[in-house]
Design a protein around this motif. Structure first.
Motif, PDB file in Angstrom:
ATOM      1  N   ALA A  43       0.840  -1.203   0.000  1.00  0.00           N
ATOM      2  CA  ALA A  43       0.000   0.000   0.000  1.00  0.00           C
ATOM      3  C   ALA A  43       0.872   1.249   0.000  1.00  0.00           C
ATOM      4  CB  ALA A  43      -0.920  -0.008   1.211  1.00  0.00           C
ATOM      5  N   ARG A  44       1.992   1.210   0.711  1.00  0.00           N
ATOM      6  CA  ARG A  44       2.893   2.362   0.745  1.00  0.00           C
ATOM      7  C   ARG A  44       3.521   2.605  -0.615  1.00  0.00           C
ATOM      8  NH1 ARG A  44       5.592   0.823   4.912  1.00  0.00           N
ATOM      9  NH2 ARG A  44       7.715   0.530   4.112  1.00  0.00           N
ATOM     10  N   LEU A  45       3.853   1.534  -1.315  1.00  0.00           N
ATOM     11  CA  LEU A  45       4.403   1.674  -2.666  1.00  0.00           C
ATOM     12  C   LEU A  45       3.379   2.297  -3.611  1.00  0.00           C
ATOM     13  CD1 LEU A  45       6.322  -1.703  -2.992  1.00  0.00           C
ATOM     14  CD2 LEU A  45       7.337   0.572  -3.318  1.00  0.00           C
ATOM     15  N   ILE A  46       2.124   1.875  -3.499  1.00  0.00           N
ATOM     16  CA  ILE A  46       1.074   2.416  -4.364  1.00  0.00           C
ATOM     17  C   ILE A  46       0.872   3.898  -4.094  1.00  0.00           C
ATOM     18  CG2 ILE A  46      -1.401   2.346  -4.870  1.00  0.00           C
ATOM     19  CD1 ILE A  46      -1.258  -0.696  -4.406  1.00  0.00           C
ATOM     20  N   GLU A  47       0.865   4.283  -2.827  1.00  0.00           N
ATOM     21  CA  GLU A  47       0.691   5.693  -2.480  1.00  0.00           C
ATOM     22  C   GLU A  47       1.880   6.515  -2.950  1.00  0.00           C
ATOM     23  OE1 GLU A  47      -1.250   8.985  -1.297  1.00  0.00           O
ATOM     24  OE2 GLU A  47      -2.040   6.933  -1.334  1.00  0.00           O
ATOM     25  N   ALA A  48       3.073   5.964  -2.822  1.00  0.00           N
ATOM     26  CA  ALA A  48       4.264   6.665  -3.299  1.00  0.00           C
ATOM     27  C   ALA A  48       4.238   6.796  -4.814  1.00  0.00           C
ATOM     28  CB  ALA A  48       5.517   5.907  -2.858  1.00  0.00           C
ATOM     29  N   ALA A  49       3.819   5.734  -5.499  1.00  0.00           N
ATOM     30  CA  ALA A  49       3.737   5.774  -6.957  1.00  0.00           C
ATOM     31  C   ALA A  49       2.760   6.844  -7.417  1.00  0.00           C
ATOM     32  CB  ALA A  49       3.312   4.405  -7.489  1.00  0.00           C
TER      33      ALA A  49
END
Length: 243
Positions: A43-49
């Motif tokens: 989820a953190r990767l998606i938000e960062a992306a």
């Protein structure tokens, strides 16, 4: 960036019951089991992306930029995603779902006694607000949808959501004698829905003109009502800006 329709579908499983989820996974799917920590990292990767795509666009965004923003090691990305294309498609799909989500209770809902005009107005306002709030991302999605089949499919699904709802509403209004019976409901829904969607892109992404938000909502509502042949809005139900 091309469609990955021929590639195996990825299925992420919760560690709580991976066996049950695995049994339901499509044949040939790429299956990965995620722990609670793994789901948080993903989820953190998606938000960062999302932030990186908004800032840099799709072509200039790099996976290393995404992992840096997510505060994870570069190699961690590939535990959850195969490519920049894959994570963008997920970011885009989440935004399309935000566009079509029902209003929160008490926020922008039209009551049972709301006029036809007010229902159209509230629907236009909600769409434009959600588009405006994510205009930077919508600009990237609009661009990528021109050449990526999966992103375009998500855009088309959003269009169908609004068109199908509008078509049903137009047909109901015709049966009640409130809308021009000569109109083809499907044609009218397609045309009017496309008008709002393209207007949003021109105005909020390409900044073709600078409009007052409330006035834009009102003008689109007038265009909808006039196109459907609705009776003039009753004076007893004036337009209240911002509601």
């Amino acid at each position: 960036m091309t469609s990955s329709a021929s590639q195996p579908q990825r299925v992420e499983l919760r560690a709580a019951d991976p066996a049950a989820a695995l049994a339901e996974a499509p044949e040939g799917a790429s299956v990965r089991v995620l722990s609670a920590k793994g789901r948080r990292t993903r989820a953190r990767l998606i938000e960062a992306a999302k932030s990186v795509f908004e800032r840099d666009g799709f072509l200039e965004a790099r996976i290393t930029d995404i992992t840096k923003a997510a505060k994870v090691a570069p190699g961690t990305f590939y535990h959850y995603f195969d490519s920049k294309e894959e994570i963008f498609r997920e970011v885009a799909l989440a935004q399309e779902q935000r566009l079509t989500a029902p209003p929160e209770p008490g926020l922008g809902e039209a009551g049972a006694d709301a006029s036809i005009w007010d229902r159209i107005r509230r629907s236009n306002r909600r769409y434009l607000e959600r588009y405006r709030d994510e205009a930077a991302l919508m600009g990237v999605i609009e661009q990528v949808s021109r050449y990526d089949a999966q992103v375009n499919e998500a855009r088309i699904a959003t269009t169908r959501h609004f068109v199908n709802r509008a078509e049903r509403a137009i047909l109901r209004l015709q049966r009640e004698g409130a809308a021009d019976h000569r109109l083809d409901p499907a044609f009218a829904a397609d045309a009017l829905g496309s008008m709002v969607a393209r207007f949003a892109e021109l105005w909020l992404v390409q900044h073709y003109r600078d409009y007052d938000f409330d006035e834009a909502v009102e003008q689109l509502t007038l265009l909808w009502a006039n196109a459907l042949g609705l009776r003039p809005e009753p004076p007893s139900q004036p337009y209240a800006r911002g509601h």
